[in-house]
Design a protein around this motif. Structure first.
Motif, short mmCIF file in Angstrom:
data_model
loop_
_atom_site.label_atom_id
_atom_site.label_comp_id
_atom_site.label_asym_id
_atom_site.label_seq_id
_atom_site.Cartn_x
_atom_site.Cartn_y
_atom_site.Cartn_z
N TRP A 89 43.27 32.06 62.93
CA TRP A 89 43.07 31.27 64.15
C TRP A 89 44.02 31.73 65.25
O TRP A 89 43.62 31.87 66.41
CB TRP A 89 43.27 29.79 63.86
CG TRP A 89 42.12 29.18 63.14
CD1 TRP A 89 42.01 28.95 61.80
CD2 TRP A 89 40.88 28.74 63.72
NE1 TRP A 89 40.78 28.39 61.50
CE2 TRP A 89 40.08 28.26 62.66
CE3 TRP A 89 40.37 28.72 65.01
CZ2 TRP A 89 38.79 27.75 62.87
CZ3 TRP A 89 39.09 28.21 65.23
CH2 TRP A 89 38.32 27.73 64.17
N TYR A 90 45.27 31.98 64.90
CA TYR A 90 46.23 32.42 65.91
C TYR A 90 45.83 33.78 66.49
O TYR A 90 46.17 34.09 67.65
CB TYR A 90 47.63 32.47 65.32
CG TYR A 90 48.23 31.10 65.16
CD1 TYR A 90 48.72 30.40 66.26
CD2 TYR A 90 48.27 30.48 63.91
CE1 TYR A 90 49.26 29.12 66.12
CE2 TYR A 90 48.81 29.20 63.77
CZ TYR A 90 49.30 28.53 64.87
OH TYR A 90 49.82 27.26 64.74
N LYS B 218 33.71 30.15 72.14
CA LYS B 218 34.30 30.65 73.38
C LYS B 218 33.74 29.94 74.61
O LYS B 218 34.42 29.83 75.64
CB LYS B 218 34.04 32.16 73.51
CG LYS B 218 34.83 33.02 72.53
CD LYS B 218 34.52 34.49 72.74
CE LYS B 218 35.37 35.37 71.81
NZ LYS B 218 35.09 36.82 72.00
N GLU C 147 46.60 32.26 60.08
CA GLU C 147 46.85 33.39 60.98
C GLU C 147 45.57 33.87 61.66
O GLU C 147 45.62 34.44 62.77
CB GLU C 147 47.48 34.55 60.20
CG GLU C 147 48.92 34.30 59.79
CD GLU C 147 49.06 33.55 58.47
OE1 GLU C 147 50.19 33.53 57.92
OE2 GLU C 147 48.06 32.97 57.97
N GLN D 275 43.01 23.60 69.83
CA GLN D 275 44.40 23.29 69.57
C GLN D 275 44.67 23.53 68.08
O GLN D 275 43.81 23.24 67.25
CB GLN D 275 44.71 21.84 69.92
CG GLN D 275 44.48 21.48 71.37
CD GLN D 275 44.85 20.04 71.68
OE1 GLN D 275 45.67 19.44 71.00
NE2 GLN D 275 44.24 19.49 72.72
N LEU D 276 45.86 24.04 67.77
CA LEU D 276 46.21 24.36 66.39
C LEU D 276 47.41 23.53 65.95
O LEU D 276 48.44 23.50 66.62
CB LEU D 276 46.54 25.85 66.24
CG LEU D 276 45.45 26.84 66.68
CD1 LEU D 276 45.94 28.27 66.52
CD2 LEU D 276 44.18 26.62 65.90
N HIS E 273 42.24 22.29 65.08
CA HIS E 273 42.27 22.84 63.73
C HIS E 273 43.58 22.45 63.07
O HIS E 273 44.67 22.69 63.62
CB HIS E 273 42.13 24.36 63.73
CG HIS E 273 42.11 24.94 62.35
ND1 HIS E 273 43.25 25.44 61.74
CD2 HIS E 273 41.12 25.05 61.42
CE1 HIS E 273 42.94 25.85 60.51
NE2 HIS E 273 41.66 25.62 60.30
N LEU F 152 43.09 34.54 67.55
CA LEU F 152 42.11 34.30 68.62
C LEU F 152 42.72 33.55 69.79
O LEU F 152 42.00 33.02 70.64
CB LEU F 152 40.92 33.51 68.05
CG LEU F 152 40.05 34.28 67.06
CD1 LEU F 152 39.03 33.36 66.42
CD2 LEU F 152 39.35 35.45 67.74
N ASN F 153 44.05 33.48 69.85
CA ASN F 153 44.72 32.88 71.00
C ASN F 153 44.17 33.48 72.30
O ASN F 153 43.97 34.69 72.40
CB ASN F 153 46.22 33.12 70.93
CG ASN F 153 46.91 32.12 70.03
OD1 ASN F 153 46.31 31.16 69.55
ND2 ASN F 153 48.20 32.33 69.80
N GLN F 154 43.92 32.61 73.28
CA GLN F 154 43.43 32.95 74.61
C GLN F 154 41.95 33.33 74.62
O GLN F 154 41.40 33.63 75.68
CB GLN F 154 44.28 34.04 75.26
CG GLN F 154 45.74 33.63 75.42
CD GLN F 154 46.56 34.65 76.19
OE1 GLN F 154 46.02 35.48 76.91
NE2 GLN F 154 47.88 34.57 76.02
N GLU F 155 41.31 33.32 73.44
CA GLU F 155 39.86 33.56 73.40
C GLU F 155 39.07 32.28 73.24
O GLU F 155 37.90 32.22 73.62
CB GLU F 155 39.51 34.53 72.27
CG GLU F 155 40.01 35.94 72.47
CD GLU F 155 39.44 36.89 71.43
OE1 GLU F 155 38.20 36.89 71.25
OE2 GLU F 155 40.22 37.62 70.80
N THR G 10 49.78 23.13 62.58
CA THR G 10 50.10 23.79 61.31
C THR G 10 51.29 23.11 60.66
O THR G 10 52.37 23.03 61.26
CB THR G 10 50.41 25.28 61.53
OG1 THR G 10 49.32 25.90 62.22
CG2 THR G 10 50.60 25.98 60.19
#
Length: 283
Positions: free
Chosen positions: A241-242, A219, A239, A252-253, A227, A244-247, A255
């Protein structure tokens, strides 16, 4: 002079903190150090992926963890111990501005490197791994039933690293396995299956990776993090990782659809290109 490839490059060794770390290096340019997966050694990486990274301006370094493969010392699958292996190798080779990368278990180690030893890092590339903390989607029992076998068949490897329901993924699995088999000399030593199984356990658990202080480090870090995942990873679902969006401000993800736990083996050229673009375009 013939340029070494992932298949032909020799084994090399460095001494650090009372043990010998085995490693291989191909290419020249910005160093990227790759921490391997559960039951992995230097020979489980797809040569096409490594060579594609080298072709894009990276010095690509793979290695064996302490006490495993061709490295000496005490074997220990805790992410902290594996991170110390990576740190010691980076320091022994005097690498600077390093991209630390890790696949699966190696991705946990890479995150510990970010938290504990960030001084020589410039970027982080995680592949098919878990973020710290509780999981919103658990691992599948199928992974534990398959990964714990003494010997994995080709069909097992499709289950573990690809998407069995996709014919294209199955075909990619065969191509990847054939490439990995091309190195026939100076191979690393397999990880002891019984020891690895005892560390793995026999059922999913949450969290797979304790949250603090690793989550707080992710953070707070200014290091760019990428990732790379498949959309059906049976051990480390993307899922998580998603969730934790905005944390995580620098993550960058990427997939891949209809792909599993080894997206860089299914899409070696594309993944290398994404990594090169990520490193080139972020700071």
């Amino acid at each position: 002079m013939t340029t070494a490839t992932a298949i032909t490059t020799p084994n090399q060794f460095v001494e650090s903190n009372g043990r010998r770390i085995a490693y291989r290096s191909i290419g020249t340019g910005k160093p990227i150090v790759l921490c391997t997966r559960f039951r992995g050694n230097m020979d489980v990486w797809d040569p096409a992926f490594l060579d594609a990274l080298a072709a894009r301006g990276f010095q690509v370094i793979t290695f064996d963890y302490s006490g495993l493969g061709l490295s000496t010392g005490e074997k220990d699958y805790s992410p902290v111990a594996l991170a110390k292996d990576a740190r010691d190798l980076i320091e022994a080779l005097d690498l600077k501005s390093v991209v630390i990368s890790g696949w699966s278990l190696g991705g946990l180690a890479a995150q510990v490197v970010v938290a504990m030893f960030p001084e020589r890092l410039s970027h982080v590339v995680l592949i098919g791994t878990s973020p710290p903390g509780p999981n919103v989607k658990p691992a599948e029992q199928l992974f534990y039933d398959t990964a714990g076998k003494p010997v994995n068949s080709f069909e097992d490897e499709i289950i573990l690293f690809f998407e069995p329901r996709s014919q294209a993924s199955r075909e990619a699995a065969r191509r990847s396995a054939d490439r990995i088999a091309q190195r026939t000399e100076n191979r690393s030593v397999p990880v002891p299956a019984d020891w690895a199984a005892s560390v793995l356990g026999d059922k999913p658990k949450s969290p797979l990776f304790p949250a603090d202080p690793i989550l707080q480090a992710l953070k707070a870090t200014t290091l760019p993090i990428l990732h790379v995942a498949g959309d059906h990873d049976i051990i480390f679902p993307v899922e998580n990782w998603y969730a934790l969006n905005q944390e995580l401000p620098t993550v960058q993800l990427l997939t891949y659809p209809r792909a599993g736990h080894g997206p860089h083996h299914e899409h070696p050229e594309a993944t290398a290109e994404h990594i090169a673009t990520f490193v080139r375009s972020t700071s």
